[in-house]
Design a protein around this motif. Structure first.
Motif, PDB file in Angstrom:
ATOM      1  N   GLU A  74       0.829  -1.213   0.000  1.00 15.48           N
ATOM      2  CA  GLU A  74       0.000   0.000   0.000  1.00 15.48           C
ATOM      3  C   GLU A  74       0.861   1.260   0.000  1.00 15.48           C
ATOM      4  O   GLU A  74       0.599   2.209  -0.754  1.00 15.48           O
ATOM      5  CB  GLU A  74      -0.925   0.002   1.213  1.00 15.48           C
ATOM      6  N   ILE A  75       1.890   1.291   0.833  1.00 13.27           N
ATOM      7  CA  ILE A  75       2.779   2.452   0.883  1.00 13.27           C
ATOM      8  C   ILE A  75       3.526   2.600  -0.438  1.00 13.27           C
ATOM      9  O   ILE A  75       3.788   3.710  -0.903  1.00 13.27           O
ATOM     10  CB  ILE A  75       3.777   2.314   2.053  1.00 13.27           C
ATOM     11  N   SER A  76       3.849   1.463  -1.060  1.00 15.12           N
ATOM     12  CA  SER A  76       4.582   1.474  -2.323  1.00 15.12           C
ATOM     13  C   SER A  76       3.738   1.997  -3.476  1.00 15.12           C
ATOM     14  O   SER A  76       4.207   2.792  -4.302  1.00 15.12           O
ATOM     15  CB  SER A  76       5.070   0.057  -2.645  1.00 15.12           C
ATOM     16  N   ILE A  77       2.482   1.580  -3.541  1.00 18.02           N
ATOM     17  CA  ILE A  77       1.621   1.965  -4.668  1.00 18.02           C
ATOM     18  C   ILE A  77       1.022   3.358  -4.489  1.00 18.02           C
ATOM     19  O   ILE A  77       0.535   3.961  -5.447  1.00 18.02           O
ATOM     20  CB  ILE A  77       0.491   0.915  -4.857  1.00 18.02           C
ATOM     21  N   ALA A  78       1.077   3.885  -3.269  1.00 17.23           N
ATOM     22  CA  ALA A  78       0.448   5.184  -2.983  1.00 17.23           C
ATOM     23  C   ALA A  78       1.048   6.316  -3.813  1.00 17.23           C
ATOM     24  O   ALA A  78       0.327   7.191  -4.292  1.00 17.23           O
ATOM     25  CB  ALA A  78       0.576   5.507  -1.495  1.00 17.23           C
ATOM     26  N   MET A  79       2.378   6.301  -3.988  1.00 15.78           N
ATOM     27  CA  MET A  79       3.022   7.391  -4.729  1.00 15.78           C
ATOM     28  C   MET A  79       2.641   7.411  -6.208  1.00 15.78           C
ATOM     29  O   MET A  79       2.241   8.461  -6.724  1.00 15.78           O
ATOM     30  CB  MET A  79       4.543   7.319  -4.555  1.00 15.78           C
ATOM     31  N   PRO A  80       2.749   6.291  -6.937  1.00 16.43           N
ATOM     32  CA  PRO A  80       2.315   6.346  -8.342  1.00 16.43           C
ATOM     33  C   PRO A  80       0.843   6.681  -8.504  1.00 16.43           C
ATOM     34  O   PRO A  80       0.468   7.390  -9.443  1.00 16.43           O
ATOM     35  CB  PRO A  80       2.637   4.936  -8.875  1.00 16.43           C
ATOM     36  N   ILE A  81      -0.011   6.220  -7.581  1.00 18.89           N
ATOM     37  CA  ILE A  81      -1.433   6.563  -7.661  1.00 18.89           C
ATOM     38  C   ILE A  81      -1.634   8.069  -7.524  1.00 18.89           C
ATOM     39  O   ILE A  81      -2.511   8.651  -8.168  1.00 18.89           O
ATOM     40  CB  ILE A  81      -2.229   5.803  -6.574  1.00 18.89           C
ATOM     41  N   SER A  82      -0.802   8.711  -6.725  1.00 21.95           N
ATOM     42  CA  SER A  82      -0.953  10.154  -6.519  1.00 21.95           C
ATOM     43  C   SER A  82      -0.711  10.948  -7.802  1.00 21.95           C
ATOM     44  O   SER A  82      -1.155  12.100  -7.921  1.00 21.95           O
ATOM     45  CB  SER A  82      -0.002  10.637  -5.417  1.00 21.95           C
ATOM     46  N   TRP A  83      -0.027  10.341  -8.780  1.00 20.59           N
ATOM     47  CA  TRP A  83       0.252  11.029 -10.042  1.00 20.59           C
ATOM     48  C   TRP A  83      -0.694  10.633 -11.170  1.00 20.59           C
ATOM     49  O   TRP A  83      -0.573  11.145 -12.295  1.00 20.59           O
ATOM     50  CB  TRP A  83       1.702  10.788 -10.464  1.00 20.59           C
ATOM     51  N   LEU A  84      -1.644   9.734 -10.913  1.00 23.74           N
ATOM     52  CA  LEU A  84      -2.597   9.332 -11.950  1.00 23.74           C
ATOM     53  C   LEU A  84      -3.410  10.509 -12.503  1.00 23.74           C
ATOM     54  O   LEU A  84      -3.637  10.593 -13.714  1.00 23.74           O
ATOM     55  CB  LEU A  84      -3.548   8.249 -11.419  1.00 23.74           C
ATOM     56  N   PRO A  85      -3.877  11.439 -11.647  1.00 20.00           N
ATOM     57  CA  PRO A  85      -4.655  12.567 -12.188  1.00 20.00           C
ATOM     58  C   PRO A  85      -3.797  13.673 -12.792  1.00 20.00           C
ATOM     59  O   PRO A  85      -4.292  14.782 -13.018  1.00 20.00           O
ATOM     60  CB  PRO A  85      -5.417  13.074 -10.951  1.00 20.00           C
ATOM     61  N   ASP A  87       1.334  18.411   9.655  1.00 17.46           N
ATOM     62  CA  ASP A  87       0.587  17.752  10.731  1.00 17.46           C
ATOM     63  C   ASP A  87      -0.555  16.902  10.184  1.00 17.46           C
ATOM     64  O   ASP A  87      -1.075  16.030  10.872  1.00 17.46           O
ATOM     65  CB  ASP A  87       0.026  18.797  11.701  1.00 17.46           C
ATOM     66  N   HIS A  88      -0.966  17.178   8.944  1.00 15.28           N
ATOM     67  CA  HIS A  88      -2.093  16.466   8.338  1.00 15.28           C
ATOM     68  C   HIS A  88      -1.668  15.676   7.105  1.00 15.28           C
ATOM     69  O   HIS A  88      -2.493  15.341   6.273  1.00 15.28           O
ATOM     70  CB  HIS A  88      -3.191  17.465   7.956  1.00 15.28           C
ATOM     71  N   TYR A  89      -0.396  15.382   6.997  1.00 17.82           N
ATOM     72  CA  TYR A  89       0.161  14.762   5.795  1.00 17.82           C
ATOM     73  C   TYR A  89      -0.435  13.384   5.519  1.00 17.82           C
ATOM     74  O   TYR A  89      -0.804  13.062   4.383  1.00 17.82           O
ATOM     75  CB  TYR A  89       1.682  14.676   5.953  1.00 17.82           C
ATOM     76  N   ILE A  90      -0.559  12.540   6.542  1.00 17.07           N
ATOM     77  CA  ILE A  90      -1.066  11.179   6.349  1.00 17.07           C
ATOM     78  C   ILE A  90      -2.508  11.204   5.850  1.00 17.07           C
ATOM     79  O   ILE A  90      -2.871  10.500   4.911  1.00 17.07           O
ATOM     80  CB  ILE A  90      -0.963  10.372   7.664  1.00 17.07           C
ATOM     81  N   ASP A  91      -3.340  12.040   6.471  1.00 19.20           N
ATOM     82  CA  ASP A  91      -4.739  12.163   6.030  1.00 19.20           C
ATOM     83  C   ASP A  91      -4.812  12.634   4.579  1.00 19.20           C
ATOM     84  O   ASP A  91      -5.691  12.211   3.820  1.00 19.20           O
ATOM     85  CB  ASP A  91      -5.496  13.140   6.928  1.00 19.20           C
ATOM     86  N   PHE A  92      -3.887  13.481   4.199  1.00 24.40           N
ATOM     87  CA  PHE A  92      -3.856  13.992   2.841  1.00 24.40           C
ATOM     88  C   PHE A  92      -3.559  12.876   1.834  1.00 24.40           C
ATOM     89  O   PHE A  92      -4.196  12.777   0.780  1.00 24.40           O
ATOM     90  CB  PHE A  92      -2.807  15.097   2.749  1.00 24.40           C
ATOM     91  N   LEU A  93      -2.605  12.007   2.147  1.00 15.84           N
ATOM     92  CA  LEU A  93      -2.287  10.884   1.269  1.00 15.84           C
ATOM     93  C   LEU A  93      -3.485   9.950   1.125  1.00 15.84           C
ATOM     94  O   LEU A  93      -3.755   9.425   0.041  1.00 15.84           O
ATOM     95  CB  LEU A  93      -1.081  10.109   1.804  1.00 15.84           C
ATOM     96  N   TYR A  94      -4.204   9.731   2.214  1.00 14.17           N
ATOM     97  CA  TYR A  94      -5.411   8.902   2.157  1.00 14.17           C
ATOM     98  C   TYR A  94      -6.443   9.516   1.208  1.00 14.17           C
ATOM     99  O   TYR A  94      -7.100   8.807   0.443  1.00 14.17           O
ATOM    100  CB  TYR A  94      -6.027   8.758   3.551  1.00 14.17           C
TER     101      TYR A  94
END
Length: 403
Positions: free
Chosen positions: A189-200, A312-319
């Motif tokens: 999940e942590i690994s795939i999170a970064m490429p997913i963030s660039w899909l849009p 302070d809200h970085y994790i929630d932002f990634l979600y």
């Protein structure tokens, strides 16, 4: 219209996107809470799956010659496209601010004689300058910057390998005592999170390529390789000692000046893409907006948000990114590759929005479940894709019955 971009230009752009403090920090997190023997398979698998998704989404923009949010209109309708464009602008503003704050924090930890707020402002101004110059005008500069970064990161990697060889026992014993060790699907999940963030975002840079298939493939491959490298550096840092951040590791390796150059250049190359794409998405909402001016405004606004404490809200932002744009990409892929009908009726658009919403809900129901199979991002992606495909099948059957 701007000139078509070459394979090399796209490779440089997407290699630079992956070189960021955030990717290294993600690697540090995995390394601190996993044993070296168990982390590589899910880490590599997550990047491969993410890279494939980047290619598939990026090729849509390259094929129809539209930017990332424009391509969603045929799937979700005019207002659905504006909805996702609005969310994309908001997440890109936050993303630029997060990267700005991470870069400034790393620089502050390198004992520079300037304050955190001033560092945020300087980084934002450099990104704004990059956006103002434009992709075509800075292509040669970006190539030189990438060459410098690759050289410095190679030196950094070898330095960290040498430091880490004596710290493995400490890491292993610390992980063994940890009650929060990451499982296979947590790492995935942590690994795939970064490429997913660039899909849009990716179609903003594949729509003007000379060779759609090759350029999109090169873009996805360059990002995947560089991202894995950044995660590897983070894991190396974790191997040196627990709770060590990138700045402390740079100082420990006696690479102060080189470390400053790496942090500054990596922050600029990644934030340039995000800020520029915010302008592209904003133009989908209001057609009269100037892409460059919006990108510059986003760059400068990022400094204000970074100083205000977004970390302070970085994790929630990634979600939020994964929950919104993973399912959106799933429906878009089904619509483009499985439907084949460019003129979709409003019923299909509503069904596609429903399919996205179900994936969004699935993500939030599963995100706090420990090591759920497939991980919440991929699970939500599959749910939205299956529902969207069901809509395609129903529509095709209806068309046959009518004829």
């Amino acid at each position: 219209m701007e000139n078509k971009t070459s394979l090399f230009t796209n490779a440089v752009i997407w290699f630079g996107v992956a070189i960021s403090v955030s990717e290294i920090e993600a690697g540090i997190g995995i390394g601190n809470m996993s044993s070296l023997s168990s982390l590589w398979l899910p880490l590599v698998l997550g990047h491969i799956v993410g890279g494939i998704l980047l290619f598939l989404v990026g090729y849509i923009g390259a094929s129809v010659r539209l930017n990332a949010m424009e391509v969603t209109s045929s799937t979700f309708g005019k207002y659905g496209s504006k909805f996702f464009a609005t969310l994309n602008v908001l997440q890109l503003i936050a993303w630029v601010a997060v990267l700005n704050a991470q870069g400034a924090s790393a620089l502050a930890s390198l004992n520079l004689p300037i304050s955190f707020p001033l560092t945020c402002i300087i980084l934002a101004m450099l990104v704004a300058l990059w956006v103002y110059m434009g992709l075509q005008r800075i292509s040669k500069i970006t190539t030189v910057v990438m060459a410098v970064l690759v050289l410095l990161l190679a030196v950094l990697s070898f330095k960290f390998l040498g430091l880490g060889s004596s710290g493995f026992a400490t890491l292993a014993s610390s992980v063994a005592k940890s009650s929060q060790s990451l499982g296979f699907w947590n790492i995935f999940e942590i690994s795939i999170a970064m490429p997913i963030s660039w899909l849009p975002v990716i179609s903003d840079y594949t729509r003007d390529v000379e060779k759609p298939v090759k350029a999109t493939l090169v873009s996805a491959a360059a990002y995947t390789f560089a991202s894995l490298w950044m995660y590897f550096i983070g894991i190396e840092i974790a191997n040196i000692g627990m709770n060590l951040n990138i700045a402390q590791a740079i100082l420990l390796a006696n690479l102060g000046t080189s470390g400053i150059i790496i942090v500054v250049l990596s922050t600029i190359t990644t934030n340039f893409l995000a800020a520029n794409s915010a302008g592209e998405s904003a133009k989908v909402i209001f057609h009269r907006l100037d892409v460059k001016m919006v990108g510059i405004a986003v760059s400068l606004l990022s400094a204000v948000i970074a100083i205000s404490g977004i970390m302070d809200h970085y994790i929630d932002f990634l979600y939020l990114i994964a929950s919104v744009f993973g399912p959106m990409a799933a429906v878009l892929l089904v619509s483009f590759y499985c439907d084949g009908n460019d003129k979709k009726n409003s019923v299909i658009s509503y069904w596609n929005v429903f399919s996205w919403l179900m994936g969004f809900i699935v993500y939030y129901f599963t995100v706090n479940m420990n090591s759920i199979v497939l991980g919440p991002s991929l699970l939500a992606f599959l749910v939205s894709a299956l529902l969207a495909y069901l809509g395609v099948l129903v529509e095709k059957k209806r068309a046959i019955d009518v004829n």
